[in-house]
Scaffold this motif. Structure first.
Motif, PDB file in Angstrom:
ATOM      1  N   TYR A  83       0.963  -1.448   0.042  1.00 40.74           N
ATOM      2  CA  TYR A  83       0.101   0.025   0.044  1.00 40.74           C
ATOM      3  C   TYR A  83       0.839   1.248   0.127  1.00 40.74           C
ATOM      4  N   PHE A  84       0.332   2.412  -0.720  1.00 40.75           N
ATOM      5  CA  PHE A  84       1.199   3.672  -0.769  1.00 40.75           C
ATOM      6  C   PHE A  84       0.235   4.648  -0.213  1.00 40.75           C
ATOM      7  N   ASP A  85       1.106   5.800   0.093  1.00 40.65           N
ATOM      8  CA  ASP A  85       0.134   7.037   0.582  1.00 40.65           C
ATOM      9  C   ASP A  85      -0.296   7.866  -0.630  1.00 40.65           C
ATOM     10  N   PHE A  86      -0.919   8.814  -0.232  1.00 41.78           N
ATOM     11  CA  PHE A  86      -1.787   9.438  -1.287  1.00 41.78           C
ATOM     12  C   PHE A  86      -0.819  10.304  -2.378  1.00 41.78           C
ATOM     13  N   ASP A  87      -0.605  10.253  -3.659  1.00 42.65           N
ATOM     14  CA  ASP A  87       0.099  10.719  -4.533  1.00 42.65           C
ATOM     15  C   ASP A  87       1.553  10.378  -4.214  1.00 42.65           C
ATOM     16  N   LYS A  88       2.002   9.172  -3.784  1.00 44.48           N
ATOM     17  CA  LYS A  88       3.238   8.685  -3.609  1.00 44.48           C
ATOM     18  C   LYS A  88       3.434   7.542  -4.203  1.00 44.48           C
ATOM     19  N   TYR A  89       4.874   6.993  -4.542  1.00 37.73           N
ATOM     20  CA  TYR A  89       5.157   5.833  -5.034  1.00 37.73           C
ATOM     21  C   TYR A  89       6.327   5.285  -4.484  1.00 37.73           C
ATOM     22  N   ASN A  90       6.514   5.947  -3.213  1.00 39.82           N
ATOM     23  CA  ASN A  90       7.691   5.371  -2.621  1.00 39.82           C
ATOM     24  C   ASN A  90       7.342   4.186  -1.464  1.00 39.82           C
ATOM     25  N   ILE A  91       8.003   3.096  -1.130  1.00 37.50           N
ATOM     26  CA  ILE A  91       7.222   2.029  -0.292  1.00 37.50           C
ATOM     27  C   ILE A  91       7.423   2.593   1.107  1.00 37.50           C
ATOM     28  N   ARG A  92       6.411   2.614   1.663  1.00 35.13           N
ATOM     29  CA  ARG A  92       6.207   3.163   3.325  1.00 35.13           C
ATOM     30  C   ARG A  92       7.111   2.058   4.079  1.00 35.13           C
ATOM     31  N   PRO A  93       7.682   2.433   5.264  1.00 38.70           N
ATOM     32  CA  PRO A  93       8.395   1.856   6.023  1.00 38.70           C
ATOM     33  C   PRO A  93       7.595   0.706   6.787  1.00 38.70           C
TER      34      PRO A  93
END
Length: 188
Positions: A83-93
């Protein structure tokens, strides 16, 4: 003369602004797959069993076609969504453990001959074009993370569904968060 010029301009604008079909954006750069013919299956081979996941399953190529497809779907069901944050494409911790588990599944003997389709998805915010591009960026980020963990890049293909493949259709923050994801399909 002015009337015909305006009429032509309006007609051209209507032609250019026609409805477009939503089609997934696909990265075709890594779609090199080689099909290996399955060996002949005897009655003795049909008793192959195992546990899905990172444990030994047995050679999928020795199973009858129905059993092989069932094992592939079982493996696919054991993968984790990222899953990703809004408007992001980096992998969350908090999603790195899911990437680690998926990498273990994809490098296991059970999945070593399968192609991994990485599907990028978005919520409904943004234009179609923006969401297709964002979905592809999410898929690429996950592909790169899996490659760093030992999964062969030549086995992975990426597709972006943008906002066209929601798992939740309510208009809430919780629902939109479920749609901002990467998931996997395993292909023989």
């Amino acid at each position: 003369m002015k009337k015909s010029f305006i009429l032509a301009a309006v007609a051209a604008a209507l032609l250019m602004s026609g409805c477009s079909q939503k089609k997934p954006e696909v990265d075709m750069t890594k779609q090199e797959t080689t099909e290996k013919p399955a060996p002949a299956v005897t009655e003795a081979d049909t008793g192959v069993s195992g546990v899905v996941g990172t444990e030994e399953v047995g050679e999928l190529t020795t199973l009858p076609e129905d059993a092989r497809l069932a094992k592939i779907k079982e493996l696919e069901a054991s993968t984790k969504k990222i899953y990703f944050d809004f408007d992001k494409y980096n992998i969350r911790p908090d999603q790195e453990a899911n990437v680690d588990e998926d990498a273990q599944i994809f490098t296991s003997d059970a999945a070593k001959d399968l192609t991994i389709k990485i599907e990028g998805n978005c919520d409904e915010w943004g234009t179609d074009e923006y969401n297709y591009a964002l979905g592809l960026k999410r898929a690429k980020t996950v592909r790169d993370a899996l490659a760093l963990k030992g999964v062969d890049e030549n086995r992975m293909v990426m597709v972006s569904y943008g906002e066209s493949n929601p798992v939740c259709t309510e208009h809430t923050k919780e629902c939109w968060a479920k749609n901002r994801r990467v998931e996997f399909e395993l292909l023989p």
